[in-house]
Each structure stands twice: as C-alpha cells, then as structure tokens.
Write a protein that holds these residues in place. Structure first.
Motif, PDB file in Angstrom:
ATOM      1  N   ALA A 155       0.914  -1.442   0.148  1.00  0.00           N
ATOM      2  CA  ALA A 155       0.059   0.351   0.600  1.00  0.00           C
ATOM      3  C   ALA A 155       0.690   1.084  -0.154  1.00  0.00           C
ATOM      4  CB  ALA A 155      -0.909   0.137   1.483  1.00  0.00           C
ATOM      5  N   GLU A 156       2.058   0.924   0.714  1.00  0.00           N
ATOM      6  CA  GLU A 156       3.128   2.478   0.808  1.00  0.00           C
ATOM      7  C   GLU A 156       3.447   2.918  -0.290  1.00  0.00           C
ATOM      8  OE1 GLU A 156       6.945   4.282   3.180  1.00  0.00           O
ATOM      9  OE2 GLU A 156       6.349   1.580   3.450  1.00  0.00           O
ATOM     10  N   ARG A 157       4.137   2.083  -1.117  1.00  0.00           N
ATOM     11  CA  ARG A 157       4.498   1.445  -2.652  1.00  0.00           C
ATOM     12  C   ARG A 157       3.099   1.871  -3.539  1.00  0.00           C
ATOM     13  NH1 ARG A 157       8.749   2.936  -4.929  1.00  0.00           N
ATOM     14  NH2 ARG A 157       9.029   1.944  -7.017  1.00  0.00           N
ATOM     15  N   LEU A 158       1.935   1.835  -3.067  1.00  0.00           N
ATOM     16  CA  LEU A 158       1.288   2.420  -4.383  1.00  0.00           C
ATOM     17  C   LEU A 158       1.345   3.477  -4.060  1.00  0.00           C
ATOM     18  CD1 LEU A 158      -1.731   1.376  -6.118  1.00  0.00           C
ATOM     19  CD2 LEU A 158      -2.509   1.278  -4.043  1.00  0.00           C
ATOM     20  N   LEU A 159       1.272   4.240  -2.775  1.00  0.00           N
ATOM     21  CA  LEU A 159       1.158   5.604  -2.507  1.00  0.00           C
ATOM     22  C   LEU A 159       2.304   6.406  -3.388  1.00  0.00           C
ATOM     23  CD1 LEU A 159      -0.951   7.682  -1.258  1.00  0.00           C
ATOM     24  CD2 LEU A 159       0.560   7.565   0.604  1.00  0.00           C
ATOM     25  N   GLU A 160       3.126   5.868  -3.359  1.00  0.00           N
ATOM     26  CA  GLU A 160       4.359   6.228  -3.662  1.00  0.00           C
ATOM     27  C   GLU A 160       4.512   6.973  -5.426  1.00  0.00           C
ATOM     28  OE1 GLU A 160       7.550   4.248  -2.316  1.00  0.00           O
ATOM     29  OE2 GLU A 160       7.611   5.171  -0.141  1.00  0.00           O
ATOM     30  N   ASN A 161       4.104   5.960  -6.006  1.00  0.00           N
ATOM     31  CA  ASN A 161       3.781   5.340  -7.531  1.00  0.00           C
ATOM     32  C   ASN A 161       2.556   5.959  -7.685  1.00  0.00           C
ATOM     33  OD1 ASN A 161       5.277   4.039  -7.348  1.00  0.00           O
ATOM     34  ND2 ASN A 161       4.272   1.938  -7.550  1.00  0.00           N
ATOM     35  N   LEU A 162       1.326   6.658  -7.137  1.00  0.00           N
ATOM     36  CA  LEU A 162       0.535   7.328  -7.257  1.00  0.00           C
ATOM     37  C   LEU A 162       1.069   8.367  -7.759  1.00  0.00           C
ATOM     38  CD1 LEU A 162      -2.915   5.748  -6.339  1.00  0.00           C
ATOM     39  CD2 LEU A 162      -2.176   5.482  -8.517  1.00  0.00           C
ATOM     40  N   LEU A 163       1.406   8.984  -6.847  1.00  0.00           N
ATOM     41  CA  LEU A 163       2.278  10.545  -6.200  1.00  0.00           C
ATOM     42  C   LEU A 163       2.602  10.619  -7.444  1.00  0.00           C
ATOM     43  CD1 LEU A 163       2.410  10.616  -2.321  1.00  0.00           C
ATOM     44  CD2 LEU A 163       0.527  12.118  -3.802  1.00  0.00           C
ATOM     45  N   LEU A 164       3.778  10.029  -7.492  1.00  0.00           N
ATOM     46  CA  LEU A 164       5.041  10.349  -8.931  1.00  0.00           C
ATOM     47  C   LEU A 164       3.541  10.273 -10.112  1.00  0.00           C
ATOM     48  CD1 LEU A 164       8.302  10.400  -9.487  1.00  0.00           C
ATOM     49  CD2 LEU A 164       7.475   7.344  -9.739  1.00  0.00           C
ATOM     50  N   ARG A 165       2.677   9.583 -10.499  1.00  0.00           N
ATOM     51  CA  ARG A 165       2.141   9.663 -11.581  1.00  0.00           C
ATOM     52  C   ARG A 165       1.572  11.151 -11.644  1.00  0.00           C
ATOM     53  NH1 ARG A 165       0.558   5.985 -15.183  1.00  0.00           N
ATOM     54  NH2 ARG A 165       1.906   3.609 -14.921  1.00  0.00           N
ATOM     55  N   ALA A 166       0.563  10.982 -10.534  1.00  0.00           N
ATOM     56  CA  ALA A 166       0.213  13.134 -10.340  1.00  0.00           C
ATOM     57  C   ALA A 166       1.153  14.344 -10.914  1.00  0.00           C
ATOM     58  CB  ALA A 166      -0.508  13.217  -9.561  1.00  0.00           C
TER      59      ALA A 166
END
Length: 306
Positions: free
Chosen positions: A243-254
C-alpha cells in the motif's frame, strides 16, 4: 489478473461507436440524473422498471457482450444476494414502521390460526396476510420483501447507470457537458472551469490507479510468498508495504502529470482553453429529450408511492 479488463468500471469504450456514444453528453447527463432522482418516493414497480430499462438500453445499444456481461453478471448476483438477505431478515430493520393491516376501512380482520400474524378478510372474500412465507427459521413479511426490493434495485440502478454513462461518454465530453450546464454558477463567482478541469484529470487518473494496483499485485504473486509461514502479522506487514508503494507510485504519476502541464505552458484554465467538443443538439438529441419528457410523465402518473 487484468483489472483493466476484468473490472472495467469507469472506463470509456472507444470502439464500437453506438448510438449512446453519439448523444450529446448534456442530454445523457440529464438522463442519468433522472434515473438517480426518479427513484425517490417511487413504488416498487417503478424501481424494477428502472432496472429493466437499463438492461434494455444496454442490449439495444449493441454494446459488445464482452464489455457488459461480466459487470452485469456480478452486479445482478450481488443485488440478488442483497434482496435475499433483506427479504428473510426481520422487518425491524426499517425505521419507518408501517401498519400490518391494510388501510382499507372495509376490510375485516380475524386472528390467524396457523401463526400469530394477523389475517384480513375483505368483503370479496380475499385474505390478507402480513406474513407472506414462513417455514422454519425463514420468514418473509411484506415489509422485509419491500425493503429487499428497495435495496437491491437502488444498488443496481446507482452503480450500473453511472457505469453505463461512463462507458459511452468520453471524459472530455463529460467535463465539457458539465461545464456547459454549470455556466449559470459563474454569476456566483464559482470557479466552474477549475472544477471541470479537476474532474477531467480525476477521470483520466482512474485507469492509472487500476494499472498501478494491477502491477503491484502481479509483483507480489510472482514472488511466491508462503503466506502460512508469514502468519497474520507478517501478511499485514507485506500488504502495508504494498500500500505504501502504491501511494508513492500514484503521487509520482500525479507529479509527472503536473510537470507535463507546466512544460506545455498551462498556468490557468482560463488562459489555456482547449475546445475538445463542439456541443450542439442534433436530431437524435431532441428525440432523447422528448423521451425524457415522456419518462417523467409516466413517473409522475404511475410511479409515485402513495
């Protein structure tokens, strides 16, 4: 596991172009709001009719079966389970208590012999029973059956009508139509353009979220983790890392999306307007508007709950 195919909720179907695709997004949005609002204070016959209309629209629009079969199958299964659970549950779930006898003053009541539920006998000889089915622990009353119909139909109507709208309307068309309908709010100094831009980016971000979730789940599956040896604490720790990795990837995409807009000189939606669609009502749009008038006429005359 392919979430973009097995769970295509909120995704736009580019091909084939059906007659639903060709309708003006404003007309489709008003139809969507009509489905969602006409449900209020409606009788059960109208609620079931809304479900039937959504299924009929899907079939006559000739949307590929591969697109809607799995969605509709899972949704119908879920709504049936909700209906069955609510129907056999105690009618005390409802807050608004209803009389157990008909409101017709010409009905004469008699106590039931088989159980304690009241039975009414009208002047025509027809019996009225509050308990519709009672065998062992299973007991279905008029109130619980009504509650089951209400819950199951509203679940199907809200989810599938919204999904059908997103399936046949491009995100740019949705935002352009909503912006056109929200133009009167500019008088109250509401940032309509900023709101529609945010909505456009949100709709475009949905496939990216599904893609990231799909990639992370695949990465966990390829590692062949022995969940039994990890135990509950270890499994929770692994999924917290995911879940932490998912949040990091989504913030990077944004951040990448924001950087791409800034590189192209996008500083204000008022200064950089992109005319995606030319919104003009055509002949089939007027037919849809006339059908909408007929829809509400039938709802007012026949669909009201007395």
């Amino acid at each position: 596991m392919d979430l973009l195919r097995s769970l295509p909720l909120g995704l736009y179907l580019e091909q084939p172009q059906t007659w639903l695709h060709k309708l003006d997004p404003r007309v489709k949005f008003i139809w969507l709001m009509s489905f969602l609002t006409s449900y209020s204070f409606a009788n059960n016959e109208w609620r079931v009719l809304l479900v039937a209309l959504l299924i009929i629209f899907t079939l006559i629009a000739r949307i590929p079966q591969r697109v809607w079969q799995q969605q509709m199958g899972w949704l119908l299964t879920l709504t049936f389970l909700v209906f069955a659970i609510a129907a056999v549950s105690p009618d005390g779930l409802g807050v608004d208590y209803q009389p157990r006898l008909p409101s017709n003053p010409q009905v004469l009541t008699q106590p039931a012999k088989a159980n304690n539920s009241p039975v009414a006998i009208s002047q025509s000889g027809k019996k009225y029973s509050y308990v519709l089915f009672h065998k062992g622990p299973v007991k279905v009353t008029r109130r619980s059956l009504d509650l089951g119909v209400r819950l199951s139909t509203i679940l199907f109507t809200v989810i599938y009508s919204t999904n059908l709208y997103l399936l046949t309307t491009a995100p740019e068309e949705i935002t352009a139509g909503i912006e056109s309908l929200m133009q009167p709010l500019r008088r109250f100094k509401i940032p309509v353009t900023e709101l529609t831009l945010t909505l456009t980016l949100s709709l475009r971000f949905i496939p990216l979220v599904l893609e990231e979730v799909q990639n992370l789940v695949r990465s966990v599956m390829t590692r062949a983790i022995n969940w039994k040896k990890l135990g509950l604490k270890g499994a929770v720790k692994v999924w917290m890392i995911v879940a932490e990795r998912l949040l990091e990837n989504l913030l990077l995409r944004a951040e990448q999306m924001a950087s791409a807009m800034m590189v192209r000189g996008f500083t204000s939606p008022h200064e950089h307007r992109v005319p995606w669609h030319d919104l003009r009502l055509k002949s089939w749009d007027w037919i849809a508007i006339a059908s909408l008038t007929l829809f509400w006429a039938i709802r007012i005359v026949l669909g009201h709950e007395f």
